[in-house]
Design an enzyme around this catalytic site. Structure first.
Site, mmCIF file in Angstrom:
data_model
loop_
_atom_site.group_PDB
_atom_site.id
_atom_site.type_symbol
_atom_site.label_atom_id
_atom_site.label_comp_id
_atom_site.label_asym_id
_atom_site.label_seq_id
_atom_site.Cartn_x
_atom_site.Cartn_y
_atom_site.Cartn_z
ATOM 1 C CD1 TRP A 1 -2.308 -2.163 1.671
ATOM 2 C CD2 TRP A 1 -3.008 -1.102 -0.186
ATOM 3 N NE1 TRP A 1 -3.338 -2.894 1.110
ATOM 4 C CE2 TRP A 1 -3.784 -2.273 -0.014
ATOM 5 C CE3 TRP A 1 -3.266 -0.285 -1.286
ATOM 6 C CZ2 TRP A 1 -4.802 -2.641 -0.912
ATOM 7 C CZ3 TRP A 1 -4.278 -0.645 -2.179
ATOM 8 C CH2 TRP A 1 -5.028 -1.803 -1.984
ATOM 9 C CG ASP B 1 -3.593 4.015 3.783
ATOM 10 O OD1 ASP B 1 -4.707 3.852 4.321
ATOM 11 O OD2 ASP B 1 -3.230 3.397 2.760
ATOM 12 C CE LYS C 1 -8.909 -2.916 3.341
ATOM 13 N NZ LYS C 1 -8.042 -2.115 2.506
HETATM 14 C C1 LIG Z 1 -7.497 -1.611 1.484
HETATM 15 C C2 LIG Z 1 -6.427 -0.598 1.583
HETATM 16 C C3 LIG Z 1 -6.286 0.427 0.628
HETATM 17 C C4 LIG Z 1 -7.170 0.530 -0.587
HETATM 18 O O1 LIG Z 1 -8.415 0.929 -0.207
HETATM 19 P P1 LIG Z 1 -9.570 1.245 -1.275
HETATM 20 O O2 LIG Z 1 -10.621 1.813 -0.379
HETATM 21 O O3 LIG Z 1 -9.940 -0.056 -1.904
HETATM 22 O O4 LIG Z 1 -9.044 2.229 -2.246
HETATM 23 C C5 LIG Z 1 -5.292 1.354 0.819
HETATM 24 N N1 LIG Z 1 -4.469 1.298 1.890
HETATM 25 C C6 LIG Z 1 -4.569 0.321 2.821
HETATM 26 C C7 LIG Z 1 -3.624 0.315 3.979
HETATM 27 C C8 LIG Z 1 -5.550 -0.652 2.696
HETATM 28 O O5 LIG Z 1 -5.661 -1.615 3.623
#
Ligand SMILES: *Cc1c(COP(=O)(O)O)cnc(C)c1O
Length: 360
Positions: free
Chosen positions: A102, A172, A196
């Site tokens: 990521w 993030d 999540k």
């Molecule tokens: C799942 C995830 C993403 C991507 O998320 P989307 O909402 O599908 O764009 C980005 N960063 C992390 C750490 C993730 O777990």
């Protein structure tokens, strides 16, 4: 009805109480005669739902008054672009730490809009650790410092908030938000896709310090400007109304359960027992440096990869699903967010031990 323990990394399990409440309110939300999905986002019923969700999130996370909470679309992936578009300004350069898949995506998107300084990377260690702070090459003049507190795929999690001096920290938190208390005032911007640990896919939360909201790079679409959304209380256009409502129910659920301190205690206990079972087995293995093991996403491999499909089939029969690891790591991955009951982790451990007895 029978529900499984779903170990998916996202979209992931939601608390059963939340789904039951949503079901009960589906056809007629509190005497309105309609579903939340059918409401105008400008009507007083929906505004009350939206405001309550924001107030509860602010309370749970202790968001200071000089931060805006935005309810957006586009996922965390859209934030990979919105962050440089809005925060680079005249500085034109930003620091990133690369701890996994990521981080890499955030970095490559950042490069489309400015100069990215990868201040440190754990790629040489196959992303099984966090590079030691002493080796970071930070630029004190960077517009912001970006990192991924929890790498969902590798299962690597920072054990503390990094020190970036006076440079605003951008995090993030897609797969770790709400897993424990966090000092929001240390961050310039926190973002997370909802699917999540917050609610359904389609909603993205951004918590941004007000002084960072300004004019984005020339050519930035109106929808990609934080200013647009901040000035319109996330209602410049139609927001993801139903996902926002469900997220609100999840925030109420967290409050009822005792807030993030209680979440942290449960999450740590869940993670500790799964890691202990893996480490003691001599059959399962987690490759991550113990200091940086994730509480939320736990990858593990079997002694013999040829047993993987047998493991997955057996697990499924035992009501344990979505354990297949990410293709870049292989093996298994158990994602155990807030909504995964402790009983789900216990059931997984028992299954793993029985599988080992038969196949080890
Ligand atoms: C799942 C995830 C993403 C991507 O998320 P989307 O909402 O599908 O764009 C980005 N960063 C992390 C750490 C993730 O777990």
């Amino acid at each position: 009805m029978s529900r499984v323990f779903n170990f998916s990394a996202g979209p992931a399990m939601l608390p059963q109480e939340v789904l039951e409440q949503a079901a009960a309110e589906m056809l007629d939300w509190r005497g309105s005669g309609m579903s939340v999905m059918e409401m105008s986002h400008r009507g007083k019923e929906y505004i009350s739902i939206a405001k309550k969700a924001e107030t509860d999130l602010r309370e749970i996370m202790g968001v200071p008054n000089n931060y805006k909470v935005l309810f957006l679309q586009g996922g965390a992936s859209a934030q990979f672009a919105m962050i440089p578009m809005n925060l680079l300004r005249d500085k034109k350069t930003a620091d990133y730490i690369n701890t996994g898949q990521w981080s890499k995506k955030a970095i490559s998107e950042g490069k489309r809009y400015g100069n990215v300084n990868v201040a440190a990377t754990s790629e040489a260690n196959n992303f099984t650790t966090v590079p030691p702070g002493s080796e970071w090459k930070l630029n004190p003049d960077a517009a912001y410092f970006h990192y991924t507190p929890n790498e969902t795929i590798g299962g690597v999690e920072f054990d503390s908030i990094p020190d970036a001096g006076n440079v605003p920290i951008v995090a993030d938190m897609s797969s770790t938000i709400l897993s424990r208390p966090v000092e929001v005032s240390k961050f310039g911007l926190i973002y997370a896709g909802a699917q999540k640990n917050i609610g359904p896919a389609g909603l993205t939360i951004v918590i941004i310090r007000e002084d960072l909201i300004g004019e984005p790079l020339p050519g930035t679409p109106v929808m990609f400007s934080y200013k647009t959304h901040a000035e319109n209380d996330s209602m410049y256009n139609t927001p993801p109304t139903y996902a926002w409502y469900i997220a609100g129910l999840v925030f109420e659920w967290i409050k009822r359960k005792g807030g993030l301190t209680e979440m942290a205690e449960i999450n740590k206990r869940k993670a500790d027992k799964l890691y202990t079972a893996i480490d003691r087995s001599g059959f399962y293995k987690n490759p991550v440096d113990p200091k940086y093991r994730s509480w939320m996403n736990i990858p593990f491999t079997l002694k013999n990869a040829e047993l993987d499909s047998k493991f997955l089939e057996g697990a499924k029969a035992a009501g344990l699903v979505a354990l297949k690891g990410h293709r870049s790591v292989g093996g298994m991955r158990a994602s155990i967010y807030n909504a995964m009951p402790e009983e789900g982790v216990d059931t997984l451990i028992t299954f793993m031990q029985e599988f080992q007895k038969k196949n080890g």
